[in-house]
Design a protein around this motif. Structure first.
Motif, PDB file in Angstrom:
ATOM      1  N   LEU A 183      22.223 -57.341 -31.417  1.00 22.22           N
ATOM      2  CA  LEU A 183      22.394 -56.588 -32.505  1.00 22.22           C
ATOM      3  C   LEU A 183      23.803 -56.220 -32.876  1.00 22.22           C
ATOM      4  CD1 LEU A 183      19.784 -53.697 -31.712  1.00 22.22           C
ATOM      5  CD2 LEU A 183      19.463 -55.492 -33.240  1.00 22.22           C
ATOM      6  N   LEU A 184      24.651 -56.377 -31.667  1.00 21.03           N
ATOM      7  CA  LEU A 184      26.233 -56.342 -31.894  1.00 21.03           C
ATOM      8  C   LEU A 184      26.859 -57.673 -32.568  1.00 21.03           C
ATOM      9  CD1 LEU A 184      26.951 -54.757 -28.345  1.00 21.03           C
ATOM     10  CD2 LEU A 184      26.707 -53.467 -30.862  1.00 21.03           C
ATOM     11  N   MET A 185      26.185 -58.707 -32.209  1.00 19.52           N
ATOM     12  CA  MET A 185      26.616 -59.861 -32.734  1.00 19.52           C
ATOM     13  C   MET A 185      26.030 -59.983 -34.204  1.00 19.52           C
ATOM     14  SD  MET A 185      25.600 -62.318 -29.454  1.00 19.52           S
ATOM     15  CE  MET A 185      25.974 -63.884 -30.074  1.00 19.52           C
ATOM     16  N   GLU A 186      25.081 -59.475 -34.665  1.00 13.73           N
ATOM     17  CA  GLU A 186      24.647 -59.662 -36.065  1.00 13.73           C
ATOM     18  C   GLU A 186      24.826 -58.424 -37.033  1.00 13.73           C
ATOM     19  OE1 GLU A 186      20.522 -59.846 -35.390  1.00 13.73           O
ATOM     20  OE2 GLU A 186      20.739 -61.848 -34.117  1.00 13.73           O
ATOM     21  N   GLY A 187      25.420 -57.338 -36.575  1.00 19.24           N
ATOM     22  CA  GLY A 187      25.712 -56.037 -37.357  1.00 19.24           C
ATOM     23  C   GLY A 187      26.806 -56.681 -38.487  1.00 19.24           C
ATOM     24  N   ASP A 188      27.045 -55.461 -39.365  1.00 18.91           N
ATOM     25  CA  ASP A 188      27.921 -55.599 -40.325  1.00 18.91           C
ATOM     26  C   ASP A 188      29.281 -54.959 -40.011  1.00 18.91           C
ATOM     27  OD1 ASP A 188      25.897 -56.484 -42.038  1.00 18.91           O
ATOM     28  OD2 ASP A 188      25.111 -54.607 -42.604  1.00 18.91           O
ATOM     29  N   GLY A 189      29.552 -54.521 -38.896  1.00 19.00           N
ATOM     30  CA  GLY A 189      30.858 -53.936 -38.387  1.00 19.00           C
ATOM     31  C   GLY A 189      30.904 -52.910 -37.811  1.00 19.00           C
ATOM     32  N   ARG A 205      34.397 -48.198 -31.754  1.00 20.37           N
ATOM     33  CA  ARG A 205      33.803 -47.049 -31.148  1.00 20.37           C
ATOM     34  C   ARG A 205      32.594 -46.860 -31.689  1.00 20.37           C
ATOM     35  NH1 ARG A 205      32.379 -41.929 -30.722  1.00 20.37           N
ATOM     36  NH2 ARG A 205      32.305 -41.671 -33.078  1.00 20.37           N
ATOM     37  N   VAL A 206      31.583 -46.533 -30.668  1.00 21.21           N
ATOM     38  CA  VAL A 206      30.300 -46.139 -30.859  1.00 21.21           C
ATOM     39  C   VAL A 206      29.814 -45.050 -29.949  1.00 21.21           C
ATOM     40  CG1 VAL A 206      29.530 -48.443 -31.419  1.00 21.21           C
ATOM     41  CG2 VAL A 206      29.361 -47.869 -28.951  1.00 21.21           C
ATOM     42  N   ASP A 207      28.870 -44.141 -30.509  1.00 22.64           N
ATOM     43  CA  ASP A 207      28.278 -42.908 -29.591  1.00 22.64           C
ATOM     44  C   ASP A 207      27.555 -43.576 -28.528  1.00 22.64           C
ATOM     45  OD1 ASP A 207      29.712 -40.945 -31.158  1.00 22.64           O
ATOM     46  OD2 ASP A 207      28.187 -41.098 -32.584  1.00 22.64           O
ATOM     47  N   GLU A 208      26.957 -44.774 -28.902  1.00 20.74           N
ATOM     48  CA  GLU A 208      25.999 -45.145 -27.831  1.00 20.74           C
ATOM     49  C   GLU A 208      25.834 -46.625 -28.113  1.00 20.74           C
ATOM     50  OE1 GLU A 208      22.188 -43.157 -27.474  1.00 20.74           O
ATOM     51  OE2 GLU A 208      23.247 -41.378 -26.364  1.00 20.74           O
ATOM     52  N   CYS A 268      31.051 -50.407 -22.498  1.00 22.51           N
ATOM     53  CA  CYS A 268      31.439 -51.170 -23.468  1.00 22.51           C
ATOM     54  C   CYS A 268      30.590 -52.434 -23.434  1.00 22.51           C
ATOM     55  CB  CYS A 268      33.106 -51.478 -23.463  1.00 22.51           C
ATOM     56  SG  CYS A 268      33.596 -52.657 -22.003  1.00 22.51           S
ATOM     57  N   ALA A 269      30.806 -53.167 -24.454  1.00 29.60           N
ATOM     58  CA  ALA A 269      30.205 -54.636 -24.745  1.00 29.60           C
ATOM     59  C   ALA A 269      31.022 -55.446 -25.579  1.00 29.60           C
ATOM     60  CB  ALA A 269      28.747 -54.406 -25.434  1.00 29.60           C
ATOM     61  N   VAL A 270      31.280 -56.670 -25.025  1.00 27.85           N
ATOM     62  CA  VAL A 270      32.017 -57.800 -25.727  1.00 27.85           C
ATOM     63  C   VAL A 270      31.110 -58.872 -26.305  1.00 27.85           C
ATOM     64  CG1 VAL A 270      34.070 -59.355 -25.136  1.00 27.85           C
ATOM     65  CG2 VAL A 270      34.129 -56.983 -24.337  1.00 27.85           C
ATOM     66  N   VAL A 271      31.286 -59.261 -27.602  1.00 28.04           N
ATOM     67  CA  VAL A 271      30.516 -60.358 -27.878  1.00 28.04           C
ATOM     68  C   VAL A 271      31.613 -61.172 -28.976  1.00 28.04           C
ATOM     69  CG1 VAL A 271      28.555 -58.989 -28.031  1.00 28.04           C
ATOM     70  CG2 VAL A 271      29.892 -58.978 -30.169  1.00 28.04           C
ATOM     71  N   GLY A 272      31.158 -62.351 -29.220  1.00 28.09           N
ATOM     72  CA  GLY A 272      31.973 -63.225 -30.124  1.00 28.09           C
ATOM     73  C   GLY A 272      31.151 -63.083 -31.490  1.00 28.09           C
ATOM     74  N   ARG A 273      32.237 -62.895 -32.618  1.00 28.10           N
ATOM     75  CA  ARG A 273      31.418 -62.696 -33.883  1.00 28.10           C
ATOM     76  C   ARG A 273      32.783 -63.557 -34.936  1.00 28.10           C
ATOM     77  NH1 ARG A 273      29.267 -56.649 -35.204  1.00 28.10           N
ATOM     78  NH2 ARG A 273      29.696 -57.816 -37.437  1.00 28.10           N
ATOM     79  N   ALA A 278      32.820 -44.106 -26.341  1.00 25.80           N
ATOM     80  CA  ALA A 278      33.673 -43.309 -26.066  1.00 25.80           C
ATOM     81  C   ALA A 278      33.784 -42.115 -26.981  1.00 25.80           C
ATOM     82  CB  ALA A 278      35.270 -43.881 -26.100  1.00 25.80           C
ATOM     83  N   GLY A 279      34.308 -40.926 -26.465  1.00 27.47           N
ATOM     84  CA  GLY A 279      34.122 -39.768 -27.569  1.00 27.47           C
ATOM     85  C   GLY A 279      35.218 -39.909 -28.344  1.00 27.47           C
ATOM     86  N   ALA A 280      35.323 -39.262 -29.572  1.00 23.08           N
ATOM     87  CA  ALA A 280      36.024 -39.579 -30.801  1.00 23.08           C
ATOM     88  C   ALA A 280      37.043 -38.755 -30.464  1.00 23.08           C
ATOM     89  CB  ALA A 280      35.161 -38.799 -31.888  1.00 23.08           C
TER      90      ALA A 280
END
Length: 451
Positions: free
Chosen positions: A445-451, A429-432, A380-385, A400-402
């Motif tokens: 990339l996680l801090m700047e994405g759309d969701g 959830r993300v596959d990778e 996992c990765a934790v960021v502030g957004r 994690a698996g779906a």
């Protein structure tokens, strides 16, 4: 200590180790004596092409032995060398060459002139790398060559590498961890380095291990975990693994320990190289400093981590100019936060990634450690957004698996173990998770994405 890699190779030959294998790639292997001959021949060729003391040279490092020869020859000519990653985008590579002020560029055996030659012998021998760029544009960090070589030798001694070891390095050689804690450390010890052609599946890794019988695995947490869940730990007689580049979760170590393989956690950075080494499972610390390394951090509470090593005064290169990173006493701010205690250094996060929630400071590292304890969370990765009203929120991206993913259960788990302000407001959830070539999570990339 030997000053160049030609000196190092010649020293092993004189000590009777010339017939031992030094490096193995997917095409061939080479002994120490043969590698010395190849590097010596290449120094003559590069010298004729304009490489000399202080010449600023960019070398693309690939998974082939030929690029190791190019690198060894250029540094043996006392050039200032920046190693470039094979998988880097052309724009990133061009920017790194411009920031370094490179005069020459070596790729695929070809030497290309990028700019006019500087005054002969005006520069100093140097070793430079590009940062991994986990939260922004990669930076070019340069430091003294002799101190870099000495630091790698200290790491090899700390890991107890010797001439009988075969080291499998999984990260690309263009990354500082792979070439410094890998190639330079291996050559200093007279050991053998196996360089695979790229990311290996567990099945491919098992076949490679059966063929070359490595004794040491130099890798990153995500690979240790992936391979550990297969038969790789029992494929051959591993003596030990060493992990770096990101936090080492307990589940990534378990399978290796169950197979009787020691795992070491290692802390280093682009500015100073190798800093600590410690057996994993020691309470979450990355251990005590390697000999000669100075380290300071918080006492009881997290504080800035600073480090220094004799003979290294790193600079950041931008537009060909150097900006010193060390203070007058040689101390360099690593950008990490940590606590230094009797059991060594415990890292608590990056200072530039601390999340401010209404004046409360939230460490992503602390939250991630709690979430990883759930068995179905692979990573996992934790960021502030920013939230809907612009306020900062804690976001968690979970590998994690779906079928296993249960955000409500994850949030309950977190509430039982963390202050309310630290519980993720948003869980995805993300596959990778997005990663650099060396396995670090690309948080930017996680801090700047759309969701």
């Amino acid at each position: 200590m030997d000053d160049t890699l030609v000196d190092v190779l010649a020293g092993h030959r004189r000590a009777g180790r010339g017939d031992r294998v030094a490096v193995v790639d997917r095409r061939r292997s080479v002994t120490y004596a043969a590698l010395e001959r190849e590097v010596t021949r290449r120094t003559l060729e590069l010298g004729e092409a304009g490489v000399g003391p202080g010449t600023r040279v960019g070398v693309v490092m690939t998974s082939l032995l030929d690029s190791v020869v190019d690198f060894a020859a250029a540094t043996s000519l006392h050039a200032a060398v920046v190693v470039l990653q094979e998988r880097a985008a052309e724009t990133e590579r061009s920017a790194a060459l411009a920031d370094f002020g490179a005069e020459l560029y070596i790729a695929d055996g070809l030497v290309t002139r990028l700019g006019p030659a500087g005054p002969g012998g005006a520069g100093e021998p140097a070793f430079a790398v590009t940062s991994s760029g986990t939260s922004g544009r990669p930076k070019v960090i340069s430091r003294q060559w002799s101190g870099t070589l000495r630091n790698s030798a200290v790491f090899a001694q700390g890991l107890d590498l010797d001439a009988d070891d075969v080291v499998l390095t999984t990260s690309p050689l263009g990354h500082s961890y792979a070439i410094e804690a890998g190639t330079l450390a291996v050559l200093s010890a007279g050991a053998c380095q196996v360089v695979p052609p790229g990311p290996l599946t567990p099945a491919q890794a098992a076949r490679l291990a059966e063929r070359h019988r490595p004794t040491v695995l130099q890798s990153v947490p995500v690979v240790l975990d992936w391979w550990g869940r297969s038969e790789v730990p029992r494929t051959c007689t591993w003596k030990r693994c060493v992990s770096a580049g990101d936090a080492l979760p307990a589940h990534a170590v378990t399978a290796w320990h169950d197979a009787g393989v020691a795992v070491h956690d290692h802390y280093g950075n682009s500015e100073l190289g190798q800093l600590t080494l410690a057996p994993a499972g020691g309470g979450g610390t990355v251990g005590h400093p390697l000999p000669g390394v100075g380290l300071t951090a918080g006492d009881g509470e997290p504080g800035p981590v600073r480090a220094r090593f004799p003979g290294l005064s790193p600079v950041r290169m931008a537009a060909g100019r150097a900006e010193p990173l060390a203070d007058a006493d040689g101390w360099v701010a690593t950008g990490d936060l940590g606590v230094f205690g009797d059991d060594g250094l415990r890292l608590t996060g990056r200072s530039d990634l601390i999340i401010n929630i209404g004046g409360n400071k939230v460490s992503p590292t602390e939250v991630e450690a709690v979430l990883r304890d759930l068995t179905w969370v692979r990573d996992c990765a934790v960021v502030g957004r920013p939230g809907p009203s612009g306020e900062c929120q804690v976001w968690a991206f979970v590998e994690a698996g779906a079928d296993d993913f249960d955000p409500a259960a994850l949030r309950r788990w977190a509430r039982e173990r963390l202050m309310a302000v630290k519980v993720p407001s948003v869980i995805r959830r993300v596959d990778e998770l997005p990663r650099t070539g060396s396995g670090k999570i690309r948080r930017g990339l996680l801090m700047e994405g759309d969701g």
